[in-house]
Write an enzyme that holds these catalytic residues in place. Structure first.
Site, PDB file in Angstrom:
ATOM      1  N   ARG A  64       0.844  -1.211   0.000  1.00 42.15           N
ATOM      2  CA  ARG A  64       0.000   0.000   0.000  1.00 42.15           C
ATOM      3  C   ARG A  64       0.875   1.255   0.000  1.00 42.15           C
ATOM      4  O   ARG A  64       0.544   2.257  -0.647  1.00 42.15           O
ATOM      5  CB  ARG A  64      -0.915  -0.017   1.225  1.00 42.15           C
ATOM      6  CG  ARG A  64      -1.913   1.125   1.269  1.00 42.15           C
ATOM      7  CD  ARG A  64      -2.990   0.830   2.307  1.00 42.15           C
ATOM      8  NE  ARG A  64      -3.918   1.947   2.430  1.00 42.15           N
ATOM      9  CZ  ARG A  64      -4.043   2.690   3.519  1.00 42.15           C
ATOM     10  NH1 ARG A  64      -3.314   2.439   4.589  1.00 42.15           N
ATOM     11  NH2 ARG A  64      -4.912   3.678   3.563  1.00 42.15           N
ATOM     12  N   HIS A  68       0.540   4.380  -2.628  1.00 40.99           N
ATOM     13  CA  HIS A  68       0.251   5.732  -2.160  1.00 40.99           C
ATOM     14  C   HIS A  68       1.407   6.691  -2.443  1.00 40.99           C
ATOM     15  O   HIS A  68       1.181   7.891  -2.594  1.00 40.99           O
ATOM     16  CB  HIS A  68      -0.078   5.711  -0.666  1.00 40.99           C
ATOM     17  CG  HIS A  68      -1.466   5.242  -0.382  1.00 40.99           C
ATOM     18  ND1 HIS A  68      -2.300   5.858   0.540  1.00 40.99           N
ATOM     19  CD2 HIS A  68      -2.187   4.215  -0.900  1.00 40.99           C
ATOM     20  CE1 HIS A  68      -3.468   5.237   0.563  1.00 40.99           C
ATOM     21  NE2 HIS A  68      -3.413   4.229  -0.291  1.00 40.99           N
ATOM     22  N   ASP A  69       2.616   6.183  -2.519  1.00 39.37           N
ATOM     23  CA  ASP A  69       3.734   7.035  -2.891  1.00 39.37           C
ATOM     24  C   ASP A  69       3.644   7.404  -4.371  1.00 39.37           C
ATOM     25  O   ASP A  69       3.690   8.579  -4.735  1.00 39.37           O
ATOM     26  CB  ASP A  69       5.065   6.334  -2.609  1.00 39.37           C
ATOM     27  CG  ASP A  69       6.263   7.210  -2.936  1.00 39.37           C
ATOM     28  OD1 ASP A  69       6.258   8.393  -2.535  1.00 39.37           O
ATOM     29  OD2 ASP A  69       7.202   6.726  -3.599  1.00 39.37           O
ATOM     30  N   GLY A  74       4.450  10.756  -8.022  1.00 38.39           N
ATOM     31  CA  GLY A  74       5.262   9.745  -8.678  1.00 38.39           C
ATOM     32  C   GLY A  74       6.076   9.005  -7.645  1.00 38.39           C
ATOM     33  O   GLY A  74       6.045   9.323  -6.446  1.00 38.39           O
ATOM     34  N   ASP A  76       8.710   8.748  -5.729  1.00 34.96           N
ATOM     35  CA  ASP A  76       9.853   9.556  -5.287  1.00 34.96           C
ATOM     36  C   ASP A  76      10.056   9.522  -3.779  1.00 34.96           C
ATOM     37  O   ASP A  76      10.808  10.324  -3.231  1.00 34.96           O
ATOM     38  CB  ASP A  76       9.679  11.008  -5.743  1.00 34.96           C
ATOM     39  CG  ASP A  76       8.512  11.710  -5.038  1.00 34.96           C
ATOM     40  OD1 ASP A  76       7.680  11.008  -4.416  1.00 34.96           O
ATOM     41  OD2 ASP A  76       8.432  12.953  -5.120  1.00 34.96           O
ATOM     42  N   SER A  78       8.191  10.455  -1.469  1.00 30.66           N
ATOM     43  CA  SER A  78       7.653  11.605  -0.734  1.00 30.66           C
ATOM     44  C   SER A  78       6.759  11.155   0.421  1.00 30.66           C
ATOM     45  O   SER A  78       6.593  11.888   1.403  1.00 30.66           O
ATOM     46  CB  SER A  78       6.886  12.530  -1.674  1.00 30.66           C
ATOM     47  OG  SER A  78       5.887  11.838  -2.395  1.00 30.66           O
ATOM     48  N   ASN A  96      -3.580   8.604   4.420  1.00 26.62           N
ATOM     49  CA  ASN A  96      -2.328   7.910   4.754  1.00 26.62           C
ATOM     50  C   ASN A  96      -2.121   7.688   6.249  1.00 26.62           C
ATOM     51  O   ASN A  96      -1.111   7.105   6.648  1.00 26.62           O
ATOM     52  CB  ASN A  96      -1.130   8.694   4.206  1.00 26.62           C
ATOM     53  CG  ASN A  96      -1.005   8.579   2.697  1.00 26.62           C
ATOM     54  OD1 ASN A  96      -1.563   7.667   2.093  1.00 26.62           O
ATOM     55  ND2 ASN A  96      -0.281   9.499   2.095  1.00 26.62           N
ATOM     56  N   HIS A 193      -5.319  -5.597  -3.531  1.00 31.09           N
ATOM     57  CA  HIS A 193      -6.187  -5.784  -2.367  1.00 31.09           C
ATOM     58  C   HIS A 193      -6.252  -7.248  -1.944  1.00 31.09           C
ATOM     59  O   HIS A 193      -6.908  -7.568  -0.955  1.00 31.09           O
ATOM     60  CB  HIS A 193      -7.598  -5.265  -2.663  1.00 31.09           C
ATOM     61  CG  HIS A 193      -7.691  -3.774  -2.697  1.00 31.09           C
ATOM     62  ND1 HIS A 193      -8.775  -3.089  -3.195  1.00 31.09           N
ATOM     63  CD2 HIS A 193      -6.815  -2.820  -2.277  1.00 31.09           C
ATOM     64  CE1 HIS A 193      -8.561  -1.783  -3.084  1.00 31.09           C
ATOM     65  NE2 HIS A 193      -7.377  -1.595  -2.537  1.00 31.09           N
ATOM     66  N   ASP A 246      -9.832  -9.862   1.159  1.00 31.83           N
ATOM     67  CA  ASP A 246     -10.230 -11.124   0.554  1.00 31.83           C
ATOM     68  C   ASP A 246     -10.107 -12.222   1.601  1.00 31.83           C
ATOM     69  O   ASP A 246      -9.699 -11.964   2.729  1.00 31.83           O
ATOM     70  CB  ASP A 246      -9.474 -11.419  -0.755  1.00 31.83           C
ATOM     71  CG  ASP A 246      -8.097 -12.044  -0.573  1.00 31.83           C
ATOM     72  OD1 ASP A 246      -7.665 -12.248   0.574  1.00 31.83           O
ATOM     73  OD2 ASP A 246      -7.444 -12.331  -1.581  1.00 31.83           O
ATOM     74  N   THR A 248      -8.213 -14.830   1.679  1.00 35.71           N
ATOM     75  CA  THR A 248      -6.864 -15.392   1.845  1.00 35.71           C
ATOM     76  C   THR A 248      -5.896 -14.225   1.995  1.00 35.71           C
ATOM     77  O   THR A 248      -4.974 -14.065   1.202  1.00 35.71           O
ATOM     78  CB  THR A 248      -6.478 -16.273   0.635  1.00 35.71           C
ATOM     79  OG1 THR A 248      -6.580 -15.483  -0.570  1.00 35.71           O
ATOM     80  CG2 THR A 248      -7.391 -17.473   0.515  1.00 35.71           C
ATOM     81  N   ASP A 253      -3.070 -13.906  -4.253  1.00 29.66           N
ATOM     82  CA  ASP A 253      -3.681 -14.790  -5.243  1.00 29.66           C
ATOM     83  C   ASP A 253      -4.814 -14.044  -5.935  1.00 29.66           C
ATOM     84  O   ASP A 253      -4.930 -12.827  -5.806  1.00 29.66           O
ATOM     85  CB  ASP A 253      -4.174 -16.085  -4.573  1.00 29.66           C
ATOM     86  CG  ASP A 253      -5.131 -15.821  -3.415  1.00 29.66           C
ATOM     87  OD1 ASP A 253      -5.725 -14.723  -3.369  1.00 29.66           O
ATOM     88  OD2 ASP A 253      -5.286 -16.709  -2.559  1.00 29.66           O
TER      89      ASP A 253
END
Length: 323
Positions: A64, A68-69, A74, A76, A78, A96, A193, A246, A248, A253
């Site tokens: 994640r 999110h970065d 982009g 980087d 941040s 975040n 996810h 999910d 699992t 998967d």
């Protein structure tokens, strides 16, 4: 009437243009650290593996973190910068707040600075770690292109640009198109996810007073909706309650797609993928063929990893602060 001759580019100008094109394509390279820090990937994977043994939530959190970065400025790094008295950084933006496990990146960076000082960027560490957590939980392995530089700007206000769990498919497509990605990338990357957990606050709007006609989201399986209502009561005194994305959740998967087919997508944005003609057939294909999903996910992760690559950044000595 005078005839104006077209301007002819000099050989020197043409050579410089060709150089610029070749350089823009050669920013990232799978072998970038082969000479300068050949042990870089082993240091990172060992750090991630050891952290994951002690905390099973690490893989989902690092994956994640990569998303999110890359989705803001982009790839980087941040998202790693701490807030300062004069600036509230991305990691403190509302979407975040729940990102954790920054310590894993810090640990890897400390070891890399000892092995090969001022060489491996924090942005590359995130990208390699994201690949490693997918591979170590049963998912595909791909060669990470490296050579990213770390950015110097991080603003919490910009996290509003992250796709929300309430987005419909049109909103999702527009969001991902801004990053140069397409519909297939959208559906493939949503498969991230497969690892992860969501707090009730991200999906409880689907469970009660959904609309004037429906108390719960009609696209959600009735029994599944009832199970989520029990996990997320009103009022909810435990803010840590929620649902795995999910069945699992510790294994990478294609179960995520199978659950969407069964109307058991947790987020509205997840279930929307099956309700739209532009994405439905891709969801069905990934649910049926895990190897196809793995191939497309790896390809889309490489594409996402190329978003916003900067050449004028730095290699941070510590990932939480600019040099």
């Amino acid at each position: 009437m005078a005839v104006v001759a077209p301007k002819v580019l000099s050989l020197q100008t043409i050579f410089l243009l060709l150089m610029m094109v070749s350089l823009s394509k050669a920013v990232l390279n799978a072998h970038y650290y082969d000479q300068t820090c050949p042990q870089a990937e082993k240091i990172i994977v060992d750090t991630v593996y050891n952290a994951s043994k002690h905390d099973p939530k690490v893989p989902a959190r690092l994956l994640r973190m990569f998303f999110h970065d890359c989705f803001i400025r982009g790839c980087d790094a941040s998202v790693l910068l701490d807030s300062t008295p004069g600036n509230r950084a991305e990691k403190d933006g509302p979407p975040n707040i729940s990102i954790r496990s920054f310590y894993v990146i810090d640990d890897a960076k400390t070891k890399l600075e000892m092995a090969c000082p001022h060489t491996v960027s924090c942005a590359d560490i995130i990208s390699i770690a994201a690949r490693d957590v997918v591979a170590m939980t049963g998912g595909p392995y791909w060669n990470v292109l490296k050579g990213r530089k770390d950015g110097r700007v991080s603003k919490a206000a910009e996290t509003i640009n992250l796709p929300a769990p309430t987005f419909n498919v049109s909103q999702l497509i527009r969001s991902i198109a801004k990053r140069g990605l397409g519909v297939k990338d959208l559906v493939a990357l949503s498969g991230g996810h497969s690892l992860g957990f969501s707090h009730c606050s991200s999906f409880e709007a689907r469970l009660r007073n959904f609309s004037s006609a429906h108390d719960t989201d009609p696209s959600m399986n009735v029994e599944f909706a009832e199970s989520l209502r029990k996990k997320c009561p009103k009022p909810n005194k435990d803010r840590n309650t929620g649902q795995f994305l999910d069945s699992t959740s510790s294994t990478f998967d294609n179960d995520y797609y199978k659950r969407i087919l069964a109307a058991k997508g947790v987020f509205g944005s997840d279930q929307a993928l099956f309700g739209d003609y532009r994405t439905k057939f891709i969801v069905e294909a990934f649910a049926e063929d895990q190897s196809l999903f793995f191939r497309e996910f790896a390809a889309s992760m490489v594409k996402l990893g190329n978003v916003g690559v900067i050449e004028n950044g730095e290699v941070r000595l510590k990932c939480r602060a600019v040099n």
